[in-house]
Scaffold this motif. Structure first.
Motif, PDB file in Angstrom:
ATOM      1  N   SER A 149      36.447  49.506  51.788  1.00 55.48           N
ATOM      2  CA  SER A 149      35.809  49.822  50.440  1.00 55.48           C
ATOM      3  C   SER A 149      36.747  49.357  49.406  1.00 55.48           C
ATOM      4  O   SER A 149      36.452  49.652  48.026  1.00 55.48           O
ATOM      5  CB  SER A 149      35.822  51.402  50.334  1.00 55.48           C
ATOM      6  N   GLY A 150      37.987  48.876  49.608  1.00 54.55           N
ATOM      7  CA  GLY A 150      38.998  48.628  48.393  1.00 54.55           C
ATOM      8  C   GLY A 150      39.716  49.701  48.133  1.00 54.55           C
ATOM      9  O   GLY A 150      40.419  49.827  47.054  1.00 54.55           O
ATOM     10  N   ARG A 218      34.233  55.964  46.235  1.00 59.99           N
ATOM     11  CA  ARG A 218      34.174  54.711  47.100  1.00 59.99           C
ATOM     12  C   ARG A 218      32.872  54.563  48.025  1.00 59.99           C
ATOM     13  O   ARG A 218      32.813  53.870  48.558  1.00 59.99           O
ATOM     14  CB  ARG A 218      35.372  54.756  48.055  1.00 59.99           C
ATOM     15  N   GLU A 284      43.167  43.886  43.790  1.00 59.30           N
ATOM     16  CA  GLU A 284      42.422  42.982  44.737  1.00 59.30           C
ATOM     17  C   GLU A 284      43.304  41.684  44.948  1.00 59.30           C
ATOM     18  O   GLU A 284      44.040  41.197  44.045  1.00 59.30           O
ATOM     19  CB  GLU A 284      41.274  42.558  44.181  1.00 59.30           C
ATOM     20  N   THR A 319      44.603  44.765  48.109  1.00 57.74           N
ATOM     21  CA  THR A 319      43.592  45.083  48.808  1.00 57.74           C
ATOM     22  C   THR A 319      42.468  44.120  48.793  1.00 57.74           C
ATOM     23  O   THR A 319      42.383  43.134  48.057  1.00 57.74           O
ATOM     24  CB  THR A 319      42.837  46.573  48.176  1.00 57.74           C
ATOM     25  N   THR A 321      38.295  43.979  49.229  1.00 55.31           N
ATOM     26  CA  THR A 321      36.790  44.800  49.016  1.00 55.31           C
ATOM     27  C   THR A 321      35.833  44.046  49.502  1.00 55.31           C
ATOM     28  O   THR A 321      35.677  42.939  49.208  1.00 55.31           O
ATOM     29  CB  THR A 321      36.500  45.285  47.653  1.00 55.31           C
TER      30      THR A 321
END
Length: 425
Positions: A149-150, A218, A284, A319, A321
């Motif tokens: 989900s990030g 999320r 990200e 992260t 996603t």
């Protein structure tokens, strides 16, 4: 004639240096407590737990018993402390069974006894105990969704602590009134003790409402049973002021910053000036790659913030996603492919990005390394790097150009390691 290492040689050497600075056999002996009047019990969880347990055995004169749980493939041979392997990053029955046994092991101890608790990254999944109202399958499904989900580590911890009977200070509370000395290897940005492995020996004030908020933001799908459980707040964390934590000492024994500093010192010894951007860089992976590419371009174009030859270092936890299925490659490989795409073969720039535990995501590589020729090599094989990046498929591209870094489990974990080497005359 200079003996300076070439940029590719240097980068791999710096990664090895960063890992070596956090190896349990190097750091555990420096932090062992005095022997108690009573028993000594060793427990723990994380990717480094087995190696930490062996380091305790090798440096402890008295008797020991205990149990630690680590990821599959991360076990080492021990003589007195049992090692259980379990699922990571998604919890499984082995981890649940080990968590239950560890809590049962420390609960009868007295004030004359000592618990040495060995904590490292990965402990959140490995040391999970669902409440009776919920199933392991429900927790495993929530973990899978969170991972794609990030969600930031703080959001994951809010959910995990609210749905497990073993995290959020509960191990230390179970061991009271014995003395608990928790030796902790940090794998989280900022080295927050309550965040590492979801803080089994550290109090927290996080609430079930925070977990619900993270789940909603999320878009995590949960069962009615999980929603009822959280709404009723049936599993509050142990507050930092709880008297049951008064006999617990939490010691941070290895951190990302220490490993970055070791790498920076080694770079300078090899004739490269070094700059540490930070040990807590998040976001990200693709975005962080773009920012690092911009910094490399600034060095090439303006000799700022360093003059080549130089190395730029950073750590933390990015992260990824996932918005589509089918891609392979962890956050370090994705960062590096983004970095390479935005440099597009800029001369004199080399880079490495690896997870210090030796496993980048779910594949068999620690990460990858690139040179100025990497993008050209990929295109020569008919691979378009930007397409692989958009499909989160960095692993296959780097495998095709022989750019993967493969170490196997390193038996430590101080999060991501990124290094950019910019050559000079």
């Amino acid at each position: 004639m200079s003996d300076r290492l070439s940029p590719p040689q240097l980068l791999r050497h710096l990664f090895d240096t960063a890992v070596n600075a956090a190896l349990p056999h190097q750091i555990i002996p420096l932090h062992l407590p005095p022997q108690p009047k009573g028993r000594t019990v060793v427990v723990g969880a994380g990717k480094s737990a087995a190696a930490m347990a062996r380091a305790v055995e090798d440096n402890w004169d008295g008797g020991l018993t205990g149990l630690v749980v680590t990821r599959y493939g991360h076990a080492v041979e021990t003589k007195q402390i049992e090692v259980v392997e379990a699922g990571h990053p998604v919890p499984d029955a082995n981890g649940v069974g080990a968590a239950r046994r560890i809590l049962d092991m420390v609960s009868p101890l007295t004030e004359d006894d000592l618990v040495i608790c060995l904590i490292s990254g990965g402990g959140s999944a490995l040391f999970t105990l669902p409440p009776k109202e919920l199933s392991l399958e429900e927790l495993a499904d929530i973990n899978r969704q969170l991972l794609s989900s990030g969600a930031a580590i703080s959001e994951m911890n809010a959910v995990r602590k609210s749905l497990s009977l073993s995290s959020g200070g509960r191990l230390a509370a179970a061991a009271y009134p014995s003395t608990v000395v928790s030796l902790i290897i940090s794998d989280v940005p900022g080295d927050d003790l309550a965040t590492i492995a979801s803080g089994p020996t550290v109090g927290d004030t996080i609430t079930a409402q925070a977990a619900l908020q993270a789940i909603r933001e999320r878009k995590i799908k949960i069962s009615p049973a999980v929603e009822r459980y959280l709404n009723r707040d049936l599993n509050p964390t142990i507050a930092p002021t709880d008297p049951r934590l008064s006999t617990t000492q939490n010691l941070l024994i290895a951190t990302p910053q220490q490993s970055l500093e070791a790498a920076a010192e080694e770079a300078e010894m090899n004739g490269y000036s070094a700059l540490i951007l930070g040990d807590s860089i998040e976001g990200e992976a693709q975005d962080v790659g773009i920012v690092h590419a911009g910094i490399a371009q600034q060095v090439i174009n303006h000799n700022q913030p360093l003059v080549p030859p130089c190395v730029i270092l950073s750590g933390g936890e990015t992260t990824v996603t996932l918005d589509r299925s089918g891609g392979k490659g962890g956050r370090n490989s994705e960062f590096l492919l983004s970095f390479a795409c935005h440099l597009n073969g800029l001369a004199d720039v080399y880079a490495i990005a690896c997870d210090t535990d030796g496993i980048d995501g779910s594949e068999d590589n620690a990460g990858a390394a690139i040179s100025p020729e990497s993008i050209q090599l990929a295109r020569a094989k008919g691979l378009e790097p930007i397409e692989y990046l958009s499909n989160h498929n960095a692993y296959d591209l780097f495998a095709a150009i022989d750019a993967l870094v493969e170490t196997g489990p390193t038996l430590t974990n101080v999060n991501d390691f990124r290094a950019i080497a910019i050559a000079g005359n």
